[in-house]
Design a protein around this motif. Structure first.
Motif, mmCIF file in Angstrom:
data_model
loop_
_atom_site.group_PDB
_atom_site.id
_atom_site.type_symbol
_atom_site.label_atom_id
_atom_site.label_comp_id
_atom_site.label_asym_id
_atom_site.label_seq_id
_atom_site.Cartn_x
_atom_site.Cartn_y
_atom_site.Cartn_z
ATOM 1 N N THR A 28 0.809 -1.224 0.000
ATOM 2 C CA THR A 28 0.000 0.000 0.000
ATOM 3 C C THR A 28 0.839 1.269 0.000
ATOM 4 O O THR A 28 0.288 2.366 0.015
ATOM 5 C CB THR A 28 -0.941 0.015 1.214
ATOM 6 O OG1 THR A 28 -0.157 -0.076 2.408
ATOM 7 C CG2 THR A 28 -1.927 -1.134 1.169
ATOM 8 N N PHE A 29 2.172 1.161 -0.035
ATOM 9 C CA PHE A 29 3.008 2.350 0.100
ATOM 10 C C PHE A 29 2.920 3.270 -1.113
ATOM 11 O O PHE A 29 3.285 4.428 -1.040
ATOM 12 C CB PHE A 29 4.468 1.962 0.362
ATOM 13 C CG PHE A 29 5.058 1.055 -0.673
ATOM 14 C CD1 PHE A 29 5.029 -0.313 -0.510
ATOM 15 C CD2 PHE A 29 5.640 1.570 -1.819
ATOM 16 C CE1 PHE A 29 5.566 -1.154 -1.470
ATOM 17 C CE2 PHE A 29 6.179 0.747 -2.775
ATOM 18 C CZ PHE A 29 6.140 -0.622 -2.605
ATOM 19 N N THR A 30 2.415 2.754 -2.243
ATOM 20 C CA THR A 30 2.260 3.610 -3.427
ATOM 21 C C THR A 30 0.899 4.298 -3.470
ATOM 22 O O THR A 30 0.595 5.032 -4.402
ATOM 23 C CB THR A 30 2.431 2.794 -4.711
ATOM 24 O OG1 THR A 30 1.443 1.755 -4.734
ATOM 25 C CG2 THR A 30 3.817 2.173 -4.776
ATOM 26 N N ARG A 31 0.090 4.063 -2.463
ATOM 27 C CA ARG A 31 -1.266 4.615 -2.429
ATOM 28 C C ARG A 31 -1.236 6.131 -2.263
ATOM 29 O O ARG A 31 -0.537 6.650 -1.411
ATOM 30 C CB ARG A 31 -2.008 3.960 -1.265
ATOM 31 C CG ARG A 31 -3.301 4.592 -0.840
ATOM 32 C CD ARG A 31 -3.853 3.834 0.362
ATOM 33 N NE ARG A 31 -2.859 3.732 1.410
ATOM 34 C CZ ARG A 31 -2.959 2.942 2.463
ATOM 35 N NH1 ARG A 31 -3.997 2.146 2.582
ATOM 36 N NH2 ARG A 31 -2.017 2.909 3.385
ATOM 37 N N VAL A 32 -2.041 6.843 -3.041
ATOM 38 C CA VAL A 32 -2.212 8.284 -2.842
ATOM 39 C C VAL A 32 -3.590 8.583 -2.273
ATOM 40 O O VAL A 32 -3.785 9.629 -1.650
ATOM 41 C CB VAL A 32 -2.007 9.079 -4.141
ATOM 42 C CG1 VAL A 32 -0.616 8.849 -4.682
ATOM 43 C CG2 VAL A 32 -3.041 8.737 -5.188
ATOM 44 N N ALA A 33 -4.512 7.691 -2.487
ATOM 45 C CA ALA A 33 -5.871 7.911 -1.993
ATOM 46 C C ALA A 33 -6.606 6.584 -1.943
ATOM 47 O O ALA A 33 -6.192 5.591 -2.557
ATOM 48 C CB ALA A 33 -6.630 8.877 -2.893
ATOM 49 N N MET A 34 -7.682 6.597 -1.188
ATOM 50 C CA MET A 34 -8.631 5.485 -1.226
ATOM 51 C C MET A 34 -10.016 6.045 -1.463
ATOM 52 O O MET A 34 -10.308 7.185 -1.070
ATOM 53 C CB MET A 34 -8.578 4.681 0.073
ATOM 54 C CG MET A 34 -7.283 3.915 0.228
ATOM 55 S SD MET A 34 -7.284 2.775 1.629
ATOM 56 C CE MET A 34 -8.425 1.517 1.064
ATOM 57 N N GLY A 35 -10.820 5.253 -2.111
ATOM 58 C CA GLY A 35 -12.136 5.757 -2.456
ATOM 59 C C GLY A 35 -13.200 4.694 -2.427
ATOM 60 O O GLY A 35 -12.905 3.501 -2.277
ATOM 61 N N TRP A 36 -14.433 5.151 -2.545
ATOM 62 C CA TRP A 36 -15.594 4.278 -2.651
ATOM 63 C C TRP A 36 -16.330 4.598 -3.946
ATOM 64 O O TRP A 36 -16.534 5.772 -4.289
ATOM 65 C CB TRP A 36 -16.541 4.485 -1.471
ATOM 66 C CG TRP A 36 -16.008 3.988 -0.173
ATOM 67 C CD1 TRP A 36 -15.320 4.700 0.763
ATOM 68 C CD2 TRP A 36 -16.131 2.656 0.350
ATOM 69 N NE1 TRP A 36 -14.999 3.892 1.833
ATOM 70 C CE2 TRP A 36 -15.489 2.630 1.595
ATOM 71 C CE3 TRP A 36 -16.723 1.488 -0.123
ATOM 72 C CZ2 TRP A 36 -15.422 1.480 2.378
ATOM 73 C CZ3 TRP A 36 -16.661 0.349 0.655
ATOM 74 C CH2 TRP A 36 -16.018 0.351 1.892
ATOM 75 N N PHE A 37 -16.699 3.554 -4.634
ATOM 76 C CA PHE A 37 -17.512 3.651 -5.839
ATOM 77 C C PHE A 37 -18.723 2.752 -5.643
ATOM 78 O O PHE A 37 -18.737 1.896 -4.767
ATOM 79 C CB PHE A 37 -16.714 3.205 -7.070
ATOM 80 C CG PHE A 37 -15.593 4.140 -7.435
ATOM 81 C CD1 PHE A 37 -14.416 4.170 -6.688
ATOM 82 C CD2 PHE A 37 -15.700 4.989 -8.517
ATOM 83 C CE1 PHE A 37 -13.387 5.036 -7.005
ATOM 84 C CE2 PHE A 37 -14.673 5.858 -8.856
ATOM 85 C CZ PHE A 37 -13.515 5.876 -8.089
#
Length: 123
Positions: A28-37
């Motif tokens: 997950t270290f490359t994650r910039v955001a999390m979202g819901w769709f």
């Protein structure tokens, strides 16, 4: 690879609340955001909400502003979606996802997806 596991869906009545959670693991270290769709019956997958993982800035679809709240727990590596005043039109499969690029509101920037959790709102 990143693994995402959603929970918290269910069947509720109009006006009720639900809280969805998504636990992330793996790279997950490359994650910039999390979202819901979400994807309703016979509809395309639509953006619901997103949160920047570094600064906590949030975005919402107009249809859920003021009713839904996205939050993150950096220590637990989880993202949640508090859904209040649910309406039948909120019925859909809700997906948690991880974005590795911007903007956070575009599905194409999300490269890891959970399996989805069903939310059904009866009138």
């Amino acid at each position: 690879q990143v693994q995402l596991v959603e929970s918290g869906g269910g069947l509720v009545q109009a006006g009720d609340s639900l809280r969805l959670s998504c636990a992330a693991s793996g790279r997950t270290f490359t994650r910039v955001a999390m979202g819901w769709f979400r994807q309703g019956p016979g509809k395309e997958r639509d953006f619901v909400a997103a949160i920047n993982w570094s600064n906590g800035y949030t975005w919402y679809a107009d249809s859920v502003k003021g009713r839904f709240t996205i939050s993150r727990d950096n220590a637990k590596n989880t993202v949640s979606l508090q859904m209040n005043s649910l309406q039948p039109e909120d019925t859909a499969v809700y997906y948690c996802a991880v974005a590795s690029s911007y903007p956070e509101t575009t599905a194409g920037n999300y490269n890891y997806w959970g399996q989805g959790t069903q939310v059904t709102v009866s009138s």
